[in-house]
Write an enzyme that holds these catalytic residues in place. Structure first.
Site, PDB file in Angstrom:
ATOM      1  N   THR A  70       0.790  -1.233   0.000  1.00  9.37           N
ATOM      2  CA  THR A  70       0.000   0.000   0.000  1.00  9.37           C
ATOM      3  C   THR A  70       0.828   1.292   0.000  1.00  9.37           C
ATOM      4  OG1 THR A  70      -1.847  -1.114   1.002  1.00  9.37           O
ATOM      5  CG2 THR A  70      -1.736   1.264   1.350  1.00  9.37           C
TER       6      THR A  70
HETATM    7  P1  AMP Z   1      -1.610  -3.275   3.299  1.00  5.28           P
HETATM    8  O1  AMP Z   1      -1.045  -3.941   4.499  1.00  5.28           O
HETATM    9  O2  AMP Z   1      -0.525  -2.962   2.308  1.00  5.28           O
HETATM   10  O3  AMP Z   1      -2.721  -4.043   2.743  1.00  5.28           O
HETATM   11  O4  AMP Z   1      -2.187  -1.856   3.783  1.00  5.28           O
HETATM   12  C1  AMP Z   1      -3.565  -1.525   3.815  1.00  5.28           C
HETATM   13  C2  AMP Z   1      -3.830  -0.722   5.039  1.00  5.28           C
HETATM   14  O5  AMP Z   1      -3.077   0.477   5.001  1.00  5.28           O
HETATM   15  C3  AMP Z   1      -5.235  -0.207   5.183  1.00  5.28           C
HETATM   16  O6  AMP Z   1      -6.100  -1.190   5.684  1.00  5.28           O
HETATM   17  C4  AMP Z   1      -5.053   0.916   6.185  1.00  5.28           C
HETATM   18  O7  AMP Z   1      -5.152   0.454   7.501  1.00  5.28           O
HETATM   19  C5  AMP Z   1      -3.608   1.350   5.958  1.00  5.28           C
HETATM   20  N1  AMP Z   1      -3.549   2.708   5.447  1.00  5.28           N
HETATM   21  C6  AMP Z   1      -3.950   3.144   4.236  1.00  5.28           C
HETATM   22  N2  AMP Z   1      -3.748   4.465   4.098  1.00  5.28           N
HETATM   23  C7  AMP Z   1      -3.196   4.891   5.251  1.00  5.28           C
HETATM   24  C8  AMP Z   1      -2.762   6.161   5.726  1.00  5.28           C
HETATM   25  N3  AMP Z   1      -2.837   7.259   4.960  1.00  5.28           N
HETATM   26  N4  AMP Z   1      -2.234   6.214   6.966  1.00  5.28           N
HETATM   27  C9  AMP Z   1      -2.144   5.108   7.727  1.00  5.28           C
HETATM   28  N5  AMP Z   1      -2.529   3.886   7.331  1.00  5.28           N
HETATM   29  C10 AMP Z   1      -3.063   3.771   6.110  1.00  5.28           C
HETATM   30 ZN    ZN Z   2      -3.116  -1.553  -0.525  1.00  4.01          ZN
HETATM   31 ZN    ZN Z   3      -3.715  -4.996   1.700  1.00  7.45          ZN
END
Ligand code: AMP
Ligand code: ZN
Ligand code: ZN
Length: 404
Positions: A70
C-alpha cells in the site's frame, strides 16, 4: 487619460479572477484510490457507476511497483517515482539515517515525519508551489509537511470514517469559494483491500465491498454533477489481490534460525537483516534456490523490479511465489492462512490494478494498454497543468486517454 487608464486597469483586474476561475474549473483533477481493487473486479457486473465511467471514458490496467504494498505504491502514484527512488520502500522499514526507529503505517510519529517522505515530491506539493490548492482525503504522506509543504486541506487518517463521509468531505471542500477551492484532490477507500485479505478475491464478501465502493464513486459523481463541476477523475488502485491457502505455506524455521537476524514483515515477502556475526549463516540459508520463494541480496534484484538500491532496502529480501505465504508455525497457529494477500511479483496478473479515467479532458470509449503505475503521475500533472518533476514514468503510455 489617467481616468481612462484607471478604468482599463480595473476592468483588467475584474476580468482576471473570471479567467482564472474558468481555468481552475477546467483543471479540477480528482485522484481516487480503491485499495486492492484488482483490475478484473470491473468485469463482474457489480459496479454500475465505475462501469459507466469506464464506458464513457478511458479504461486500462496498471501494474504496481515493487513491492506491491500500500504505502510504496500510493507514493509512486503521486510522485511518479519507483519506491527505490521515493524512499517508501515498504509499509514497514528502517533507515540507517533515522536510527532506532521502525517506520510503520500505524505509527503517527513516523507517518507525519517528513524525513521518510522527502525523497519524493508528491503532486500536491507541486500544485501548492504552483499556486493551486490541494486537498487529500487520505493518502500516504499527506500528513507530513513534505519538503515543508502540506496540502491546503487534509485530515488525519481514520479508517473508521465511512466511504460516504469521505466523499462528502471532498464535496464540502469543493463547495468552498472559488479562490479557496482545491484543484487537485485525492480520495482513498480501503474496504476492497480489507475484504480481499479476510475473505479472498473470489468471495461474496469481497464483491459486496466492491459494490459499496462503487456506490461511493456514484455518490461522488452525483455530487459533482449537482454542483455543475466537470472533474477529471482518475480512479485506480495500489495493487491487486491473490488468493492464499493453508496448503501454500513456506515455514521460515525450516530454512533459517529465527534468531539469526531481524525480520521485518511476513506473508508475500519478508526481509532480513542478519544479526552481527551471523551474515554468512543467513546468506547461506536464504540466498539459494527455494521451491516457492526467491531471495535476493540488496543490489542484486532483477532490473525489471526497479528495486534494491535505496539505503532503506534491507540486506536480504525473500519474495514468495504468487499465492504462497512465508510464515512460521507459531504464527499460523494464531492467524491461519486464508483469504488473500498482495506484495507478490507486480508482473503476476493477480497484482494488476484497475484504471479508469473520465472527464472533460478524457477521450470516450478508449481501451488502454497496461501501464506502470509510475505513468499515472505524468498524466495527472498534465491534466492539472503543473510541470511534472523528474519521473520514472512516461505520459506516452496513457496519452491515448487524453482528448486533446
Ligand atoms: P496493506 O497492508 O498494504 O494491505 O495496507 C492496507 C492498510 O493500510 C489499510 O487497511 C489501512 O489500515 C492502511 N492505510 C492506508 N492508508 C493509510 C494512511 N494514509 N495512513 C495510515 N494507514 C493507512
Ligand atoms: Zn493496498
Ligand atoms: Zn492490503
Amino acid at each position: 487619460m489617467r481616468h481612462l487608464l484607471t478604468l482599463v486597469a480595473s476592468a483588467l483586474l475584474l476580468a482576471v479572477p473570471v479567467v482564472s476561475a474558468q481555468a481552475a474549473e477546467k483543471a479540477l483533477v480528482i485522484l481516487v484510490s480503491m485499495d486492492g481493487f484488482r483490475a478484473d473486479y470491473l468485469d463482474r457486473g457489480i459496479t454500475p457507476n465505475l462501469s459507466r465511467l469506464a464506458a464513457e471514458g478511458a479504461r486500462g490496467t496498471v501494474r504496481p511497483s515493487f513491492p506491491s504494498k500500500t504505502f510504496p505504491n500510493h507514493y509512486s502514484l503521486v510522485t511518479g517515482l519507483r519506491p527505490d527512488r521515493h524512499g517508501i520502500v515498504d509499509n514497514t522499514m528502517r533507515d540507517p539515517a533515522i536510527p532506532g526507529v521502525v517506520f510503520k503505517m500505524s505509527d503517527k510519529a513516523a507517518v507525519t515525519d517528513p524525513r521518510w517522505w522527502n525523497d519524493g515530491t508528491p503532486l500536491w506539493v507541486s500544485a501548492e508551489r504552483a499556486g493551486l490548492k490541494s486537498a487529500t482525503l487520505f493518502w500516504p504522506g499527506s500528513e507530513a509537511d513534505i519538503q515543508g509543504v502540506r496540502p491546503s486541506y487534509w485530515r488525519p487518517f481514520d479508517q473508521s470514517l465511512p466511504p460516504e463521509a469521505r466523499v462528502d468531505q471532498v464535496l464540502a471542500w469543493l463547495d468552498l469559494p472559488q479562490a479557496e477551492r482545491p484543484a487537485f484532490v485525492t480520495l482513498y477507500f480501503d474496504e476492497t483491500d480489507t475484504a480481499g485479505h479476510h475473505h479472498g478475491p473470489d468471495s461474496a464478501l469481497l464483491n459486496a465491498a466492491v459494490t459499496r465502493t462503487d456506490a461511493a464513486i456514484g455518490r461522488l459523481v452525483a455530487g459533482l454533477a449537482a454542483r455543475g463541476l466537470a472533474a477529471n477523475l482518475v480512479i485506480t488502485a495500489d495493487h491487486g489481490m491473490a488468493a492464499t491457502s493453508p496448503e501454500r505455506a513456506i515455514y521460515l524455521e525450516d530454512i533459517v534460525a529465527p534468531d539469526a537476524g531481524e525480520r521485518l514483515g511476513m506473508g508475500a515477502f519478508m526481509t532480513m537483516t542478519p544479526a552481527p556475526g551471523r551474515e554468512a549463516e543467513v546468506e547461506k540459508a536464504l540466498l539459494k534456490r527455494h521451491k516457492h520463494m526467491t531471495c535476493w541480496a540488496r543490489g542484486k534484484f532483477p532490473a525489471r523490479l526497479h528495486y534494491g538500491h535505496h539505503r532503506r532496502v534491507p540486506p536480504i529480501f525473500c519474495l514468495a511465489q504468487t499465492g504462497w505465504e512465508i510464515t512460521t508455525r507459531d504464527w499460523v497457529a494464531k492467524r491461519p492462512i486464508g483469504g488473500g494477500n498482495h506484495g507478490f511479483d507486480p508482473h503476476a496478473p493477480e497484482m494488476t490494478a484497475v484504471f479508469v479515467a473520465h472527464g472533460p479532458r478524457i477521450r470516450r470509449g478508449v481501451k488502454l494498454r497496461t501501464a506502470d503505475n509510475v505513468d499515472v503521475y505524468p498524466l495527472l500533472a498534465h491534466l492539472l497543468g503543473v510541470a511534472p518533476e523528474e519521473t520514472d514514468g512516461a505520459l506516452s503510455r496513457l496519452q491515448r486517454a487524453l482528448d486533446r
